[in-house]
Scaffold this active site. Sequence first.
Site, mmCIF file in Angstrom:
data_model
loop_
_atom_site.group_PDB
_atom_site.id
_atom_site.type_symbol
_atom_site.label_atom_id
_atom_site.label_comp_id
_atom_site.label_asym_id
_atom_site.label_seq_id
_atom_site.Cartn_x
_atom_site.Cartn_y
_atom_site.Cartn_z
ATOM 1 N N ARG A 1 2.720 -1.235 -5.936
ATOM 2 C CA ARG A 1 3.258 -0.815 -6.721
ATOM 3 C C ARG A 1 3.985 0.461 -6.586
ATOM 4 O O ARG A 1 4.090 0.295 -7.764
ATOM 5 C CB ARG A 1 1.340 0.385 -6.023
ATOM 6 C CG ARG A 1 1.585 1.302 -7.134
ATOM 7 C CD ARG A 1 0.944 2.763 -6.048
ATOM 8 N NE ARG A 1 -0.786 2.192 -6.060
ATOM 9 C CZ ARG A 1 -1.375 1.966 -6.260
ATOM 10 N NH1 ARG A 1 -1.962 2.674 -7.812
ATOM 11 N NH2 ARG A 1 -2.651 1.829 -6.207
ATOM 12 N N TYR B 1 -10.619 4.299 -11.032
ATOM 13 C CA TYR B 1 -10.880 5.611 -9.525
ATOM 14 C C TYR B 1 -10.057 7.177 -10.065
ATOM 15 O O TYR B 1 -9.995 7.935 -8.841
ATOM 16 C CB TYR B 1 -9.036 4.838 -9.057
ATOM 17 C CG TYR B 1 -8.816 3.470 -9.466
ATOM 18 C CD1 TYR B 1 -9.562 2.536 -7.817
ATOM 19 C CD2 TYR B 1 -8.037 2.745 -9.483
ATOM 20 C CE1 TYR B 1 -9.785 1.473 -8.170
ATOM 21 C CE2 TYR B 1 -7.655 1.648 -9.664
ATOM 22 C CZ TYR B 1 -8.165 1.170 -9.403
ATOM 23 O OH TYR B 1 -8.089 -0.488 -8.671
ATOM 24 N N ARG C 1 -7.153 2.937 -15.058
ATOM 25 C CA ARG C 1 -6.917 3.260 -14.188
ATOM 26 C C ARG C 1 -8.060 4.656 -13.978
ATOM 27 O O ARG C 1 -8.643 5.147 -12.731
ATOM 28 C CB ARG C 1 -5.978 3.140 -12.969
ATOM 29 C CG ARG C 1 -5.538 2.121 -12.814
ATOM 30 C CD ARG C 1 -3.977 1.892 -11.716
ATOM 31 N NE ARG C 1 -4.347 2.166 -10.882
ATOM 32 C CZ ARG C 1 -3.865 3.854 -10.107
ATOM 33 N NH1 ARG C 1 -3.422 4.607 -10.946
ATOM 34 N NH2 ARG C 1 -3.868 3.401 -8.834
ATOM 35 N N TYR D 1 -0.879 -2.255 -12.295
ATOM 36 C CA TYR D 1 -2.315 -2.049 -12.296
ATOM 37 C C TYR D 1 -2.021 -1.023 -13.544
ATOM 38 O O TYR D 1 -3.542 -0.897 -13.480
ATOM 39 C CB TYR D 1 -2.842 -1.501 -10.649
ATOM 40 C CG TYR D 1 -2.558 -2.186 -9.633
ATOM 41 C CD1 TYR D 1 -2.618 -3.164 -9.420
ATOM 42 C CD2 TYR D 1 -1.705 -1.100 -8.598
ATOM 43 C CE1 TYR D 1 -2.432 -3.850 -8.142
ATOM 44 C CE2 TYR D 1 -1.818 -1.903 -7.707
ATOM 45 C CZ TYR D 1 -2.082 -2.557 -7.151
ATOM 46 O OH TYR D 1 -1.284 -4.172 -6.409
ATOM 47 N N GLY E 1 0.835 -1.449 0.274
ATOM 48 C CA GLY E 1 0.089 0.054 -0.328
ATOM 49 C C GLY E 1 0.864 1.128 -0.008
ATOM 50 O O GLY E 1 -0.135 2.451 -0.189
ATOM 51 N N GLU F 1 4.236 -6.674 2.060
ATOM 52 C CA GLU F 1 3.727 -6.914 0.502
ATOM 53 C C GLU F 1 3.234 -5.862 -0.923
ATOM 54 O O GLU F 1 2.042 -5.832 -1.253
ATOM 55 C CB GLU F 1 2.166 -7.911 0.864
ATOM 56 C CG GLU F 1 2.094 -9.011 1.218
ATOM 57 C CD GLU F 1 1.134 -9.433 1.619
ATOM 58 O OE1 GLU F 1 0.906 -10.715 1.566
ATOM 59 O OE2 GLU F 1 0.158 -8.641 1.743
ATOM 60 N N PRO F 2 4.560 -4.990 -0.864
ATOM 61 C CA PRO F 2 4.300 -4.191 -1.977
ATOM 62 C C PRO F 2 4.172 -4.582 -2.897
ATOM 63 O O PRO F 2 4.826 -5.420 -3.844
ATOM 64 C CB PRO F 2 5.828 -3.402 -1.719
ATOM 65 C CG PRO F 2 7.144 -4.581 -1.109
ATOM 66 C CD PRO F 2 5.389 -5.561 -0.642
ATOM 67 N N CYS G 1 -15.234 3.682 -26.720
ATOM 68 C CA CYS G 1 -16.273 4.373 -27.131
ATOM 69 C C CYS G 1 -16.845 4.340 -25.808
ATOM 70 O O CYS G 1 -18.563 3.914 -25.074
ATOM 71 C CB CYS G 1 -17.572 3.154 -27.319
ATOM 72 S SG CYS G 1 -16.552 3.398 -29.698
ATOM 73 N N GLU G 2 -16.323 5.658 -24.776
ATOM 74 C CA GLU G 2 -16.859 5.517 -23.360
ATOM 75 C C GLU G 2 -16.073 7.341 -23.502
ATOM 76 O O GLU G 2 -14.802 7.478 -23.806
ATOM 77 C CB GLU G 2 -15.893 5.070 -22.068
ATOM 78 C CG GLU G 2 -16.488 3.528 -22.632
ATOM 79 C CD GLU G 2 -17.310 3.022 -21.558
ATOM 80 O OE1 GLU G 2 -18.294 3.575 -20.905
ATOM 81 O OE2 GLU G 2 -17.864 1.547 -21.609
HETATM 82 C C1 LIG Z 1 -3.983 -8.171 0.582
HETATM 83 C C2 LIG Z 1 -2.522 -7.853 -0.921
HETATM 84 N N1 LIG Z 1 -1.944 -7.205 -0.432
HETATM 85 C C3 LIG Z 1 -0.571 -6.256 -1.408
HETATM 86 C C4 LIG Z 1 -1.196 -5.996 -2.180
HETATM 87 C C5 LIG Z 1 -0.527 -4.036 -2.935
HETATM 88 O O1 LIG Z 1 -0.595 -2.830 -2.566
HETATM 89 P P1 LIG Z 1 -0.314 -2.249 -3.048
HETATM 90 O O2 LIG Z 1 -0.061 -2.430 -4.446
HETATM 91 O O3 LIG Z 1 -1.172 -0.833 -3.023
HETATM 92 O O4 LIG Z 1 1.633 -2.374 -2.893
HETATM 93 C C6 LIG Z 1 -2.631 -5.897 -1.686
HETATM 94 C C7 LIG Z 1 -3.305 -4.681 -3.316
HETATM 95 O O5 LIG Z 1 -4.225 -3.535 -2.860
HETATM 96 C C8 LIG Z 1 -3.552 -6.393 -1.571
HETATM 97 O O6 LIG Z 1 -4.754 -6.681 -1.576
HETATM 98 N N1 LIG Z 2 -5.517 -1.660 -9.048
HETATM 99 C C1 LIG Z 2 -5.717 -0.961 -7.234
HETATM 100 C C2 LIG Z 2 -5.056 -1.300 -6.052
HETATM 101 C C3 LIG Z 2 -5.760 -2.061 -5.287
HETATM 102 C C4 LIG Z 2 -5.934 -3.329 -5.598
HETATM 103 C C5 LIG Z 2 -5.366 -4.568 -4.990
HETATM 104 N N2 LIG Z 2 -6.178 -4.384 -4.049
HETATM 105 C C6 LIG Z 2 -4.842 0.235 -8.685
HETATM 106 O O1 LIG Z 2 -5.148 0.114 -9.721
HETATM 107 O O2 LIG Z 2 -4.687 1.754 -7.410
#
Ligand SMILES: Cc1ncc(COP(=O)(O)O)c(C=O)c1O
Ligand SMILES: N[C@@H](CCCC[NH3+])C(=O)O
Length: 435
Positions: A294, A335, A331, A391, A249, A291-292, A362-363
């Site tokens: 992004r 979002y 994205r 993502y 996150g 668990e990185p 087409c959106e």
């Molecule tokens: C359980 C879990 N771990 C790790 C992540 C990776 O998050 P981020 O890509 O924001 O680091 C996610 C996605 O949000 C997730 O659902």
């Molecule tokens: N897919 C999302 C991230 C969260 C998904 C993982 N739980 C994004 O593009 O920002």
Amino acid sequence: MSTQITEHQITNDGHLLIGGVDTTKLASEYGTPLYAYDISIIRNQITHFKTIFEKADVKYQISYASKAFAILAMYQLINKENIHCDVVSEGELYTAKQAGFPMDKVSFHGNNKSVQELTMALDQKIGCIIIDNFYELDLLKQLTQERQQSINVMIRVTPGISAHTHEYISTGQEDSKFGFDLNSGQADKALEQILAAPYLKMLGAHCHIGSQIFATAGFVGAAEKMMDLLIHWQADFDFTATVLNLGGGFGIQYTDDEKPLAPEVFITSIIEEVKQLSATNNFPCPEIWIEPGRSIVGSAGISLYTVGSQKTIPNVRDYVAVDGGMGDNIRPALYEAKYETVLANKMNEPATHKVSVAGKYCESGDMLAWDQILPTTTAGDLLAVLDTGAYGYSMASNYNRNPRPAVVFCDEGESKLVVNRETTEDLIKLDLPLE
Ligand SMILES: Cc1ncc(COP(=O)(O)O)c(C=O)c1O
Ligand SMILES: N[C@@H](CCCC[NH3+])C(=O)O
């Protein structure tokens, strides 16, 4: 121009470089839309994460959240960096397996894992299953009993922490589809059942409060709640967890006005909290897992598009349309995510025009970026959307029957194709004619 591009990334004739490769050459060799990654950024980011933990002298594990970008070459790259990964589906697990990724370094997440997925995880003897709910716990008890096979497990807990991010990517709050609720005692019930199950080897607890987070408070709060839980488990269930997994996150910079914290700020605050609570409660400091996703791949990738049509609505807006859009990057539509763009073939030209970058789908919501200040744009220009490494490709679709783009890895001036461009023939591969 984006502050994220330095003069070293621009050729003398004003072309954007990625991993030392001229993006205009990438476009002519591989076509557009194209995802291009500078893989040194991925490697450096992993090393950076490792160094933070090593300096703090704690046991740790970095488990790359592969949903951010899950292709064979990526699993191979992270394997060379000697880290773990998490998967959330049979498809991700299969890709990791085919990439030769060591199965004992894989954790399996998901709020509705199927019998087939759990069976595959057991067949492959993966490192750990992160159990999300009682239904899954029952299935796993039954499967391991039938097979008389042991497996490491953790439980995912929702710690009741609201991360300040988009509600669709916020996951730690009580009202979430993920994990065992802490406040109502579900986590304790799950622990009791796991401890009574002969083939489930409980490692500890997991939580993930959300994605693209910019403040440490949520992580520190989650670490505190999770440590309280582990200490309570030791006192009341005589179970001492060895692992505390605090998820991913960590936010990254997409636009000039975003100011994310450096990973060391997040990680150090988490480590300090865990260490301090361990010491004051005489609890053995657990191995800290993160668990990185992004933050490992996001800034390493860009998307390259060819500019086509343009539309000027006097006194309203100038639109520039490109040959991709929401099919290769959902994205912004999903979002309202913001990106910076550049004209990759005109990096030295003055940015004088405000335009919004439209996709070809087409959106009306198929926009890649609003109000970008770019040089004068003409058809055939190469437009780069920056920081699309996470993502982007992993959430791509075939909407409007557009083939998904190719992916290249770039490093030290060399490029390597790692995903072929889909063809229109690929699109009907699974279709069956009526007659
Ligand atoms: C359980 C879990 N771990 C790790 C992540 C990776 O998050 P981020 O890509 O924001 O680091 C996610 C996605 O949000 C997730 O659902
Ligand atoms: N897919 C999302 C991230 C969260 C998904 C993982 N739980 C994004 O593009 O920002």
